[in-house]
Scaffold this motif. Structure first.
Motif, mmCIF file in Angstrom:
data_model
loop_
_atom_site.group_PDB
_atom_site.id
_atom_site.type_symbol
_atom_site.label_atom_id
_atom_site.label_comp_id
_atom_site.label_asym_id
_atom_site.label_seq_id
_atom_site.Cartn_x
_atom_site.Cartn_y
_atom_site.Cartn_z
ATOM 1 N N ASN A 102 4.875 5.366 15.804
ATOM 2 C CA ASN A 102 3.911 6.280 15.202
ATOM 3 C C ASN A 102 2.499 5.744 15.369
ATOM 4 N N GLU A 103 1.533 6.643 15.278
ATOM 5 C CA GLU A 103 0.128 6.240 15.304
ATOM 6 C C GLU A 103 -0.166 5.372 14.085
ATOM 7 N N PHE A 104 -0.771 4.200 14.316
ATOM 8 C CA PHE A 104 -1.031 3.270 13.215
ATOM 9 C C PHE A 104 -2.117 2.305 13.638
ATOM 10 N N ASN A 105 -3.189 2.257 12.868
ATOM 11 C CA ASN A 105 -4.299 1.349 13.177
ATOM 12 C C ASN A 105 -5.211 1.223 11.959
ATOM 13 N N LEU A 106 -6.280 0.482 12.095
ATOM 14 C CA LEU A 106 -7.192 0.236 10.981
ATOM 15 C C LEU A 106 -7.882 1.499 10.474
ATOM 16 N N LEU A 107 -7.879 2.547 11.283
ATOM 17 C CA LEU A 107 -8.501 3.808 10.865
ATOM 18 C C LEU A 107 -7.478 4.839 10.405
ATOM 19 N N HIS A 108 -6.206 4.549 10.652
ATOM 20 C CA HIS A 108 -5.165 5.556 10.420
ATOM 21 C C HIS A 108 -3.874 4.828 10.062
ATOM 22 N N PHE A 109 -3.682 4.596 8.778
ATOM 23 C CA PHE A 109 -2.541 3.773 8.343
ATOM 24 C C PHE A 109 -1.716 4.502 7.297
ATOM 25 N N LYS A 110 -1.508 5.803 7.497
ATOM 26 C CA LYS A 110 -0.796 6.632 6.527
ATOM 27 C C LYS A 110 0.672 6.221 6.381
ATOM 28 N N ASP A 111 1.247 5.526 7.355
ATOM 29 C CA ASP A 111 2.657 5.142 7.259
ATOM 30 C C ASP A 111 2.889 3.970 6.308
ATOM 31 N N TRP A 112 1.801 3.294 5.921
ATOM 32 C CA TRP A 112 1.928 2.231 4.928
ATOM 33 C C TRP A 112 1.651 2.830 3.547
ATOM 34 N N TYR A 116 5.019 3.831 2.569
ATOM 35 C CA TYR A 116 6.285 4.525 2.318
ATOM 36 C C TYR A 116 7.189 4.608 3.545
ATOM 37 N N LEU A 117 6.653 5.020 4.692
ATOM 38 C CA LEU A 117 7.507 5.116 5.872
ATOM 39 C C LEU A 117 7.948 3.728 6.330
ATOM 40 N N ILE A 118 7.038 2.774 6.292
ATOM 41 C CA ILE A 118 7.387 1.432 6.764
ATOM 42 C C ILE A 118 8.418 0.785 5.841
ATOM 43 N N GLU A 119 8.328 1.022 4.546
ATOM 44 C CA GLU A 119 9.376 0.527 3.639
ATOM 45 C C GLU A 119 10.732 1.112 4.032
ATOM 46 N N HIS A 120 10.753 2.396 4.335
ATOM 47 C CA HIS A 120 11.993 3.057 4.761
ATOM 48 C C HIS A 120 12.538 2.370 6.018
ATOM 49 N N CYS A 121 11.656 2.083 6.963
ATOM 50 C CA CYS A 121 12.082 1.425 8.204
ATOM 51 C C CYS A 121 12.714 0.062 7.939
ATOM 52 N N VAL A 122 12.060 -0.738 7.106
ATOM 53 C CA VAL A 122 12.549 -2.090 6.837
ATOM 54 C C VAL A 122 13.961 -2.049 6.259
ATOM 55 N N HIS A 123 14.189 -1.183 5.271
ATOM 56 C CA HIS A 123 15.481 -1.168 4.585
ATOM 57 C C HIS A 123 16.541 -0.382 5.337
ATOM 58 N N SER A 124 16.128 0.376 6.361
ATOM 59 C CA SER A 124 17.088 1.120 7.184
ATOM 60 C C SER A 124 17.317 0.461 8.537
ATOM 61 N N GLU A 125 16.714 -0.709 8.760
ATOM 62 C CA GLU A 125 16.800 -1.430 10.036
ATOM 63 C C GLU A 125 16.337 -0.545 11.202
ATOM 64 N N VAL A 126 15.196 0.082 11.005
ATOM 65 C CA VAL A 126 14.557 0.877 12.050
ATOM 66 C C VAL A 126 13.237 0.185 12.396
ATOM 67 N N ALA A 127 13.110 -0.301 13.611
ATOM 68 C CA ALA A 127 11.913 -1.029 14.012
ATOM 69 C C ALA A 127 10.697 -0.104 13.988
ATOM 70 N N TYR A 128 9.580 -0.613 13.484
ATOM 71 C CA TYR A 128 8.341 0.169 13.448
ATOM 72 C C TYR A 128 7.422 -0.313 14.564
ATOM 73 N N PRO A 157 3.799 0.488 16.198
ATOM 74 C CA PRO A 157 2.531 1.208 16.191
ATOM 75 C C PRO A 157 2.093 1.608 17.597
ATOM 76 N N TRP A 158 1.690 2.887 17.746
ATOM 77 C CA TRP A 158 0.988 3.272 18.965
ATOM 78 C C TRP A 158 -0.468 3.575 18.614
ATOM 79 N N SER A 159 -1.330 3.491 19.609
ATOM 80 C CA SER A 159 -2.780 3.634 19.422
ATOM 81 C C SER A 159 -3.335 2.640 18.415
ATOM 82 N N PRO A 160 -2.976 1.362 18.541
ATOM 83 C CA PRO A 160 -3.478 0.367 17.576
ATOM 84 C C PRO A 160 -4.987 0.168 17.658
ATOM 85 N N LEU A 161 -5.600 0.628 18.760
ATOM 86 C CA LEU A 161 -7.060 0.559 18.887
ATOM 87 C C LEU A 161 -7.711 1.919 18.683
#
Length: 350
Positions: free
Chosen positions: A210-220, A222-234, A236-240
């Motif tokens: 998913n899109e994730f960077n210093l300007l756009h971090f909506k996945d932190w 809730y989604l990233i917690e879901h990934c960690v506990h579901s063993e789904v690697a996260y 980030p695309w467009s980190p810049l």
């Protein structure tokens, strides 16, 4: 180079994933070859592509990037086992790809075969759904009211997901793909695929990008917690932020040949006064800590809990070197504090 396990796959992937969407538009075959060779020399073993690439997507560039990678693989067949190769099936909406239709089981089967042919390989390590059939809050649609979740036919989409999983399972049984992942999806999407996989003894997703960077971090968080506990690697695309976090677009600058000089797509170039102000502060923080702004942004992504591998893209070896070097940088406590204060001041400008 450091490595992490890709979700539940057991694959050991480099913390740097080499993105490829510029190959075939901003980069030619020789330049792509040089990028792959250099990345491998630095310990990168993870390459991401898509049938839709190069970008901006057009009928003329469709499949070009996979073809370029295929030429490299054909010339370096002895290195295929050293690479974790990921590609994607395009979702709906592009008229020149399956008439713009939804992803179906039949589309999965045909698209896997086409990607294998372009990539000149017998198997794909991670086959990803580029975006879901339903409209998701990605590509700038994350603001309240932009989309209506209640308009979605829940059961119809769940039925589609099950059909997709069954087709992916058949491709895995045939040895054509090893694992599958998601892209531009949500906690609900992850949950449904994991639930259906468990209910029907089908493969579960091992990753999401998913899109994730210093300007756009909506996945932190809730989604990233879901990934960690579901063993789904996260991943980030467009980190810049499309290159914006390098600072090169500040004060109205538009460097020749840069991505933002190409056609706009999906509202990804979300420049405004607040993004410029945030970027200017991140540039200052980077200089205060003797690293480049791009390295600050990438090192920040790398240290976020739950991030498995960050997808980078470059149009020159100099950029690629700078970016890979970022993953050897440990941000100081002072740098992290300064970044966090800036995030609080500009919580979601992009």
């Amino acid at each position: 180079m450091q490595y992490s396990i890709l979700g539940s796959s057991g694959l050991n992937v480099s913390r740097v994933c080499l993105g490829s969407m510029t190959w075939g538009r901003q980069n030619n075959q020789q330049e792509a070859n040089e990028q792959i060779d250099y990345a491998l020399s630095r310990g990168v073993n993870f390459i991401d592509t898509a049938e839709m690439y190069a970008v901006p997507p057009t009928p003329g560039t469709y499949g070009t990037t996979e073809t370029i990678i295929g030429h490299w693989l054909a010339a370096n067949a002895n290195k295929r086992a050293d690479i974790i190769l990921a590609t994607k099936i395009a979702g709906n909406g592009l008229s020149w790809i399956r008439g713009g239709a939804d992803i179906t089981g039949q589309a999965i089967t045909a698209s896997v075969e086409a990607s294998l042919a372009r990539l000149q390989t017998d198997y794909i390590d991670v086959y990803q759904l580029h975006w879901p059939n339903r409209t998701s809050p990605h590509f700038g649609k994350h603001w309240p009211g932009r989309i209506q979740f209640s308009d979605v036919d829940t059961e119809a989409h769940i039925d589609q997901m099950l059909e997709i999983l069954e087709a992916l399972s058949q491709c895995m049984d045939a040895g054509k793909i090893r694992h599958f992942g998601l892209s531009d999806d949500t906690p609900w999407g992850i949950h449904q695929y994991c639930r259906l996989a468990e209910m029907h003894n089908l493969p579960k997703p091992v990753s999401i990008q998913n899109e994730f960077n210093l300007l756009h971090f909506k996945d932190w968080p809730y989604l990233i917690e879901h990934c960690v506990h579901s063993e789904v690697a996260y991943l980030p695309w467009s980190p810049l932020a499309g290159g914006a976090l390098s600072g090169k677009y500040l004060n109205g600058a538009m460097p020749e040949g840069s991505r933002w000089t190409l056609s706009q797509r999906n509202g990804l170039f979300r420049q405004n006064a607040k993004t410029d102000a945030a970027i200017a502060r991140f540039v200052e923080i980077a200089h205060e800590h003797n690293i480049t702004p791009s390295q600050l942004a990438l090192a920040w992504c790398n240290q976020v809990d739950g991030v498995t591998s960050t997808i980078i893209g470059a149009t020159s070896l100099a950029q690629l070197t700078e970016d890979i070097d970022a993953f050897e940088i440990g941000l100081s406590e002072a740098a992290v504090v300064a970044i966090t204060e800036t995030l609080k001041e500009y919580p979601s400008p992009f």
